[in-house]
Enzyme design. Structure first.
Site, PDB file in Angstrom:
ATOM      1  NE  ARG A 255      -9.339   6.831  -7.048  1.00 18.42           N
ATOM      2  CZ  ARG A 255      -9.821   6.407  -5.893  1.00 18.42           C
ATOM      3  NH1 ARG A 255      -9.067   5.743  -5.056  1.00 18.42           N
ATOM      4  NH2 ARG A 255     -11.077   6.620  -5.564  1.00 18.42           N
TER       5      ARG A 255
ATOM      6  CE1 TYR B   1     -12.956  -7.874   1.261  1.00 18.88           C
ATOM      7  CE2 TYR B   1     -11.199  -9.175   0.278  1.00 18.88           C
ATOM      8  CZ  TYR B   1     -11.617  -8.183   1.150  1.00 18.88           C
ATOM      9  OH  TYR B   1     -10.703  -7.509   1.911  1.00 18.88           O
TER      10      TYR B   1
ATOM     11  NE  ARG C 135      -3.977  -1.775  -0.122  1.00 16.69           N
ATOM     12  CZ  ARG C 135      -5.207  -1.881   0.361  1.00 16.69           C
ATOM     13  NH1 ARG C 135      -5.707  -0.949   1.100  1.00 16.69           N
ATOM     14  NH2 ARG C 135      -5.930  -2.934   0.060  1.00 16.69           N
TER      15      ARG C 135
ATOM     16  NE  ARG D 123      -7.459   8.056   3.311  1.00 17.51           N
ATOM     17  CZ  ARG D 123      -8.175   7.719   4.380  1.00 17.51           C
ATOM     18  NH1 ARG D 123      -9.184   6.881   4.249  1.00 17.51           N
ATOM     19  NH2 ARG D 123      -7.896   8.208   5.570  1.00 17.51           N
TER      20      ARG D 123
ATOM     21  CG  ASP E 228      -8.654  -4.001  -4.867  1.00 14.14           C
ATOM     22  OD1 ASP E 228      -8.127  -3.425  -3.903  1.00 14.14           O
ATOM     23  OD2 ASP E 228      -9.494  -4.903  -4.723  1.00 14.14           O
TER      24      ASP E 228
END
Ligand code: 1CP
Length: 358
Positions: free
Chosen positions: A47, A158, A34, A38, A83
Site C-alpha cells: 500500500r 458516517y 480485518r 496494518r 471498504d
C-alpha cells in the site's frame, strides 16, 4: 433480486461451507475480520504511497492484499479487500478515508434536500469484479471468498455525522425528528448496497457479510423501526443467489434475535456474549442459525496459552449450542476486527491453535 452467478465455484471440500450447511467440517473454519491490513508488513509495503480508497479500485492490488493473509495465516476464508464506503465513493459521494481516523464525508447529509441529492449506485463496481476474478484464481477449492457491504444504518451514520462517531447523536436525532427523511435515506442506501453486492455475487464470491457495525448503539425499538426492514430487504434480495449470508455488528447482544430475523444464515457474535447464550437468543427469534465468533481481539496480545484456553472455551460454548439445537454450526472468528498493532505472528499462531483444536 440477485440471481445465482455462472461464475460461482462448485466447492466440495471447503470447511466454511460444510460448517454453514450443518455438515461436520474437516477442521474448524476460521477467518478474522480485518485479517488484511496494518498488522501485515507485506500489506504496508503493497500500500506504500497509495491511498486507502485508491487501493480499493486497483484490481490487481486489491486481489493481492486480499490473498496476503490467506497465504500467511492459512485461514479458511478470504475477505474481499475493500471498504464499506466504496459504493458511495463510486456513486459520486464526496467521501474519503482519512488515515488513522476513517471515513469522512465532505458534505454531511442532514436535510431532506441532502438526501434527495445523494447519488445512488446504478452499476456494479467493475474494478472489484476484476479483482474478484483474480482472487478466485488464487484460492484453493477448500478456501472461500467472502464479499461484503456495510449495512444502510452504519453507512447512514458516517454520512450524517460526517465521520466516525462514538455517540451517533445526529443520526438518532434525524430518525426521530424527521422520520420521512430518514426512511428516504435508507431507501437510497439500500438500493446502493444491493447493486454493490449484486456485482460481487455476479463476479463469483462464495458468501457475503453485511456489516452493521454500529447497530449495537441502537435501542431494540429503534433498530426494529428504523433499521431492520432495510437490512431484511437486502438479505431477501440475496436469497435467490443461494450463497451463505452473514450478518454482523458490535455490542449487539440485545439485538441478536432481531439481527438474525433480518434473514441471515450466519450471525456474527462479539466477545461480550457467550456463544451458547447468543444461540438461545437467535433461535428464539429466528430459529437455529450458524454462529460466527467470538474471540476478543485484544486477547491476541495475551500470548498462546491464553488464546488456547479461550479457543477451548468458545468451542465448548458452540458445541453446547449445536448439541441443544439452538445453533446449526460454528465458524470461528474474532468478536471484531484484528487490532492494527497486533503482531502478525500472533494471528498465525491463533489460527494454528483453532485448527489444532478441531
Ligand atoms: O481484511 C478485511 O477485513 C477487509 C478489509 C476491510 C473491511 C471488511 C476494510 C479495510 N474495511 C472493512 C469494513 C469496514 N470499514 C467496516 C466494517 C467492519 C468493522 O466493523 O470494522 C467499517 C465500520 C469501516 C469504516 C472504516 N474504514 C473505519 C472505521 C472508522 C470508525 O468509525 O471507527 C476505518 C478505520 C476505515 C479505513 C480502513 N478500511 C480498511 C482498512 C485496512 C482501513 C485502514 C486503512 C488506513 O487508514 O490506511
Amino acid at each position: 433480486m440477485i440471481t445465482p452467478s455462472s461464475a460461482r465455484r462448485r466447492l466440495e471440500r471447503a470447511p466454511f461451507l460444510d460448517a454453514v450447511a450443518g455438515r461436520t467440517p474437516t477442521r474448524t473454519p476460521v477467518w478474522f475480520m480485518r485479517q488484511a491490513g496494518r498488522s501485515l508488513p507485506e500489506y504496508r509495503e503493497a500500500r506504500a504511497g497509495i491511498s486507502m480508497l485508491d487501493s480499493c479500485f486497483l484490481p490487481e492490488l486489491l486481489a493481492e492484499i486480499t490473498l496476503q493473509p490467506v497465504r500467511r495465516h492459512d485461514v479458511d476464508c478470504a475477505i474481499l479487500f475493500s471498504d464499506i464506503v466504496v459504493p458511495l465513493k463510486r456513486a459520486g459521494v464526496d467521501i474519503d478515508i482519512v488515515p488513522g481516523r476513517g471515513p469522512v464525508a465532505a458534505q454531511p447529509v442532514r436535510e431532506r434536500r441532502d438526501v434527495e441529492q445523494l447519488p445512488v449506485l446504478r452499476e456494479p463496481v467493475a474494478e472489484i469484479a476484476q479483482g474478484i476474478h483474480s482472487i478466485l484464481a488464487g484460492l484453493r477449492d477448500d478456501q472461500v471468498l467472502i464479499g461484503f457491504a456495510g449495512a444502510p444504518f452504519t453507512l447512514a451514520s458516517y454520512l450524517i455525522e460526517g465521520g466516525p462517531s462514538k455517540t451517533h447523536q445526529r443520526t438518532k436525532a434525524l430518525m426521530h425528528t424527521e422520520p420521512k427523511t430518514w426512511h428516504a435515506l435508507m431507501e437510497r442506501l439500500t438500493e446502493t448496497v444491493i447493486v454493490f453486492l449484486a456485482g460481487q455475487v455476479e463476479a463469483g464470491v462464495d458468501a457475503v457479510q453485511l456489516f452493521d457495525s454500529w447497530a449495537g448503539f441502537l435501542s431494540e425499538h429503534d433498530y426494529g423501526e428504523f433499521v431492520q426492514p432495510y437490512s431484511a430487504r437486502i438479505f431477501a434480495a440475496l436469497e435467490p443467489a443461494g450463497i451463505p449470508r452473514i450478518h454482523f455488528g458490535v455490542t449487539t447482544g440485545e439485538l441478536l434475535g432481531d439481527m438474525a430475523a433480518a434473514g441471515a444464515d450466519v450471525v456474527g457474535v462479539d466477545w461480550r456474549v457467550p456463544l451458547d447464550r447468543a444461540a438461545q437468543r437467535i433461535a428464539r427469534a429466528a430459529g437455529p442459525k450458524v454462529l460466527q465468533g467470538n474471540l476478543d481481539p485484544a486477547l491476541l496480545f495475551a500470548g498462546p496459552e491464553v488464546v488456547r484456553g479461550e479457543v477451548e472455551r468458545i468451542r465448548a460454548d458452540a458445541r453446547r449450542a449445536i448439541a441443544s439445537g439452538t445453533a446449526t454450526g460454528h465458524v470461528f472468528n474474532l468478536g471484531h476486527g484484528v487490532l492494527p498493532d497486533t503482531p502478525a505472528e500472533a494471528v498465525t499462531e491463533a489460527v494454528r491453535i483453532i485448527h489444532q483444536a478441531s
